[in-house]
Design an enzyme around this catalytic site. Structure first.
Site, short mmCIF file in Angstrom:
data_model
loop_
_atom_site.label_atom_id
_atom_site.label_comp_id
_atom_site.label_asym_id
_atom_site.label_seq_id
_atom_site.Cartn_x
_atom_site.Cartn_y
_atom_site.Cartn_z
N SER A 89 14.15 -1.17 -15.71
CA SER A 89 12.73 -0.86 -15.61
C SER A 89 12.24 -0.93 -14.17
O SER A 89 12.56 -1.86 -13.44
CB SER A 89 11.91 -1.85 -16.46
OG SER A 89 10.53 -1.62 -16.29
N ASP A 90 11.49 0.08 -13.79
CA ASP A 90 10.77 0.03 -12.52
C ASP A 90 9.71 -1.06 -12.63
O ASP A 90 9.34 -1.47 -13.74
CB ASP A 90 10.11 1.40 -12.28
CG ASP A 90 9.44 1.48 -10.92
OD1 ASP A 90 9.94 0.86 -9.98
OD2 ASP A 90 8.41 2.16 -10.83
#
Length: 847
Positions: free
Chosen positions: A334-335
């Site tokens: 995940s960013d």
């Protein structure tokens, strides 16, 4: 003294460099010129036109090259695969024996499958087109000692260009000016705050200048620029979905089975002296029976129904196989910014010296800011002060408070690294003489300004403690009655996590999905966020990937870490690929150009809300609502979809084996065709048409990541298929040798048995347990199956296109099929028990 105040709005200070992402977590680092930087030989007169043309021939145009493919060749590629081969063989045989109805039906199915597959392609081309839209088209270039405007594609290494406020950087360049610039790299790194760049530092193509200007020398163009490398990664990225792999294995299995059985029966038929036309008729029947003509359609409909349900939840699917991939992922990369966080700065609990109130600190910091500036730090300082102080002083949000107003303002200076406001007392409700000054800026600068104030001695330690927690720091000071500067405190700033992030991470963990943070932000900031949202804090710097360790050791490091910080596109892409090579099914979320290669490479690429066009084009799923909460729902629904497709695949293989085996066995044993070609086509239309509704069936999805266990699917299907052959062959023998039925009645008897028993098989395969332990079938599936079998029974009983079977024999077939159904359900339990036991023994041996 305590004063509630509001800033007035005359000029625009810039973002303090100490607070930019490039300035370190504590906001104490200063931009320095790289030690080895030397101005290029082309400075200050620029290249000559002749040199530029030579370099252009040598390095090529400064543009992203696109590979143009022949659309017709690309379309024809979808007819060159195992299942299309089977359908094409059936088509050719139908033409040879002049079964024109079969020709039309099979031809339409073949064409539809090819068109659907063709239309679902070209994500990489779309991603590259979106990347190109971010690039500048013209640039100011120094050639032959004269500034001129040139097309960006004409730039070459060594060119001197000038970039100013609002410009998109046209290539990878190094700054030559002595001043500093603020550069917006949000589309490149995903981080929302601008970074400070000075002399000798690199400005990447595609970034935007938001403050300052400079001359710069071009260092990287085209494929050698940041954008070029990113585009190359997008072009290289991509995986074959596990659904496509499963369909390929099913096709290969059925091809081998069909070839073996057809070869056997042709040899037997030729040895018996059967006519060639009769042998071709048989080959056509076998091929049609072996082709899973509805397999692509059922898979597509199942995925499309799931995609429509996800769209209602705010997740738009652009690549249908990704719906299935979501259910298989066991690692979600995940960013951070805008995904796990709110993508906005927030002021947390500040540190203030004894005797100073937080209201004084916030009010003074707001005076040293500008509302119309647009700077994110100024905005959050003003809005926080307004929110906290407005209730205490009705005049705060009108621009006046106790008669205080800003009479002079000194904007931010990269050298002093602070702003300063002169505050006077005007004609307010309590006018008073005198003025004072307020300032905000880098903590170490404010500490030096307050030299002599004992509180200033604590600044370094406080800033370091905030930095260790990933917070940026902003020092604030004010002059007293004697004109001496006094420290008011330090404001910690951070991008807070979204309210639902911690719950989403916990929900993902419960589903067996490990969430790893992959961000361009600083390590300390990332670790603090990980601590807040319940992730592991083993966040590593990407230097760990570049230290020359063996690839296997690096892959293991990636697998055990909780995430990586300060990453660039090649890092994200590499992290995803390493995880895949370790056997993981990887999901990747992102929003920027920097995420595009990793999104394309991931098994399920997810573009979050407000993502760039490049990220959306590269992704398989686009979220319309902020945060990741919808992903947990998507994963659960995807696992249900996988279960539906596994149920159908097991059913389809079982029935193919049943029909193929029966035909082969009766040909070899009795030299008799048990069904006609028309019956096979009718069987496919009714049964496979009805089974399309399995897309709506109610199933129980797994609580853990699921993948296509083809060994289990093929084993269960083969066992059930072989038993089905035995059951139907026994019915054939009873009809022929015991009850001495005519050939026409035997055809009708076998056809009805294949239709009823075959469709009942779906209720065996839709659960690993006994058939009644699964959720009740969905209404569309139940209605479709009942309708299909009602039609098959009526057609057989009344003899539409075949010999009438009569209601007595029809009822006998139904009774026989129901008994076989119960036997198959019991046998399925035994097979699954055996497979589970073997897996347990294998796992114990591996440990």
């Amino acid at each position: 003294m305590s004063t509630d105040i509001v800033p007035s709005t005359p000029t625009v200070p810039a973002t303090p460099a100490a607070l930019s992402p490039s300035a370190g977590t504590a906001g104490t680092a200063e931009a320095e010129e790289p030690e080895d930087f030397e101005p290029p030989a082309s400075w200050p007169d620029g290249l000559t036109t002749a040199e530029a043309h030579r370099l252009l021939r040598e390095h090529g145009a400064n543009e992203i090259a696109e590979e143009h493919k022949n659309p017709l060749r690309e379309f024809l590629r979808y007819f060159w695969a195992p299942i299309p081969w089977m359908i094409e063989t059936a088509l050719i045989l139908s033409i040879v024996v002049r079964h024109w109805v079969d020709v039309i039906i099979i031809g339409v199915l073949l064409l539809v499958n090819g068109v659907v597959a063709f239309l679902e392609e070209h994500e990489a081309a779309n991603a590259i087109a979106a990347l190109k839209q971010r690039l500048a088209t013209e640039a100011r270039v120094l050639r032959d000692g004269v500034w001129r405007t040139e097309a960006v594609r004409e730039l070459v290494p060594g060119d001197i260009v000038r970039v100013r406020l609002g410009d998109v950087v046209p290539a990878d360049v190094r700054a030559l000016g002595s001043g500093t610039l603020d550069v917006d790299q949000a589309a490149l790194t995903g981080e929302s705050l601008p970074v400070e760049r000075g002399r000798g530092e690199t400005l990447y193509s595609g970034s935007v200048i938001v403050r300052g200007e400079t001359d710069a020398v071009v260092e990287g163009t085209g494929a050698n620029s940041f954008f070029g490398r990113t585009t190359a990664l997008v072009g290289e990225a991509g995986t074959v979905s596990h659904l496509q792999q499963a369909v390929l294995k099913i096709g290969n299995y059925l091809i081998l089975l069909a070839v073996a059985l057809v070869t056997l029966t042709i040899v037997v038929s030729v040895a018996r002296g059967n006519p060639v036309l009769s042998v071709l008729e048989f080959a056509l029947v076998v091929v049609i029976a072996s082709v899973p003509v509805a397999l692509p359609a059922v898979m597509s409909v199942t995925l499309a129904v799931g995609a429509r349900n996800l769209a209602k939840r705010g997740a738009v699917v652009s690549n249908l196989p990704a719906v299935e991939e979501l259910g298989s992922i066991d690692v979600l990369c995940s960013d951070k910014t805008g995904t796990l966080t709110e993508n906005r700065l927030a002021i947390l609990d500040p540190w203030v010296p004894d005797g100073i109130g937080q209201d004084d600190l916030l009010g003074s910091a707001a005076l040293a800011s500008r509302a119309e500036n647009g700077d994110p730090i100024d905005r959050i300082v003003i809005s926080t002060a307004t929110d906290r102080l407005a209730d205490r002083d009705a005049g705060w949000d009108t621009g006046w408070a106790h008669g205080v107003q800003v009479t002079d303002f000194v904007p931010f200076d990269p050298v002093t690294k602070r702003t300063e406001a002169t505050v006077g007392f005007g004609p307010g409700p309590n006018p008073a003489p005198g003025t004072y000054h307020v300032s905000k800026g880098a903590p170490q600068v404010i500490a030096r300004l307050c030299d002599g104030d004992p509180a200033a001695e604590h600044v370094a330690a406080i800033a370091d403690s905030f930095a260790a927690r990933g917070f940026r720091s902003l020092g604030v000071a004010r002059t007293d009655e004697s004109g001496a500067w006094r420290l008011l405190g330090i404001l910690p700033l951070a991008d807070p996590p979204r309210e639902d992030t911690a719950d989403t991470v916990a929900a993902a963990n419960e589903l067996g999905v490990s969430v790893k943070m992959v961000t361009g932000d600083q390590v300390a900031i990332s670790r603090e966020l990980a601590r807040q949202i319940g992730m592991g804090d083993n966040i590593l710097n990407t230097h760990a990937l570049d230290d020359g360790k063996p690839e296997a050791e690096l892959a293991e490091l990636v697998e055990i870490s909780d995430g990586f910080a300060q990453v660039f596109p090649e890092h994200k892409y590499r992290i995803v690929k390493m995880l895949q090579e370790r056997g993981h099914i990887v999901g990747m979320t992102g929003d920027g150009v920097n995420d595009a290669p990793a999104l394309k490479q991931a098994d399920a690429g997810i573009a979050v809300a407000d993502a760039t066009d490049a990220a959306r084009a590269a992704a398989d799923v686009v979220l319309l609502t902020p945060g990741l909460s919808v992903i947990s729902h998507a994963i659960g629904q995807a696992r249900e979809i996988i279960q539906r497709m596994v149920n159908y695949a097991t059913y389809r293989i079982t029935e193919t084996i049943r029909v193929l085996g029966l035909i082969t066995l009766t040909i070899v044993a009795y030299n008799f065709f048990p069904v006609t070609a028309m019956m096979i086509v009718l069987l496919a239309l009714l049964n496979d048409g009805a089974i399309l509704t399995i897309a709506y069936d109610k199933v129980c999805g797994s609580h853990r990541p699921v993948t296509w266990d083809m060994r289990s699917v093929l084993t269960v299907a083969t066992v059930l298929g072989v038993v089905g052959v035995a059951e139907t062959f026994l019915l054939f023998v009873l009809g022929r040798d015991v009850f001495h039925l005519s050939d026409g009645l035997i055809h009708s008897l076998v056809y009805l048995s294949l239709s009823v028993s075959g469709q009942l098989t779906i209720f065996v395969t839709r659960t690993k347990g006994r058939f009644w332990t699964s959720p009740a079938p969905a209404r569309p599936l139940l209605i479709a199956v009942c309708a299909a079998q009602a039609i098959a029974t009526l057609v057989t009983a009344f003899g539409v296109g075949m010999t009438p079977l009569g209601w007595g024999w029809a009822a006998a077939v139904w009774g026989y099929a129901l008994c076989c159904f119960l036997l198959e359900d019991q046998l399925k339990l035994a097979v699954h028990w055996f497979l589970d036991r073997r897996r347990s023994v294998g796992a114990a041996t591996a440990r």
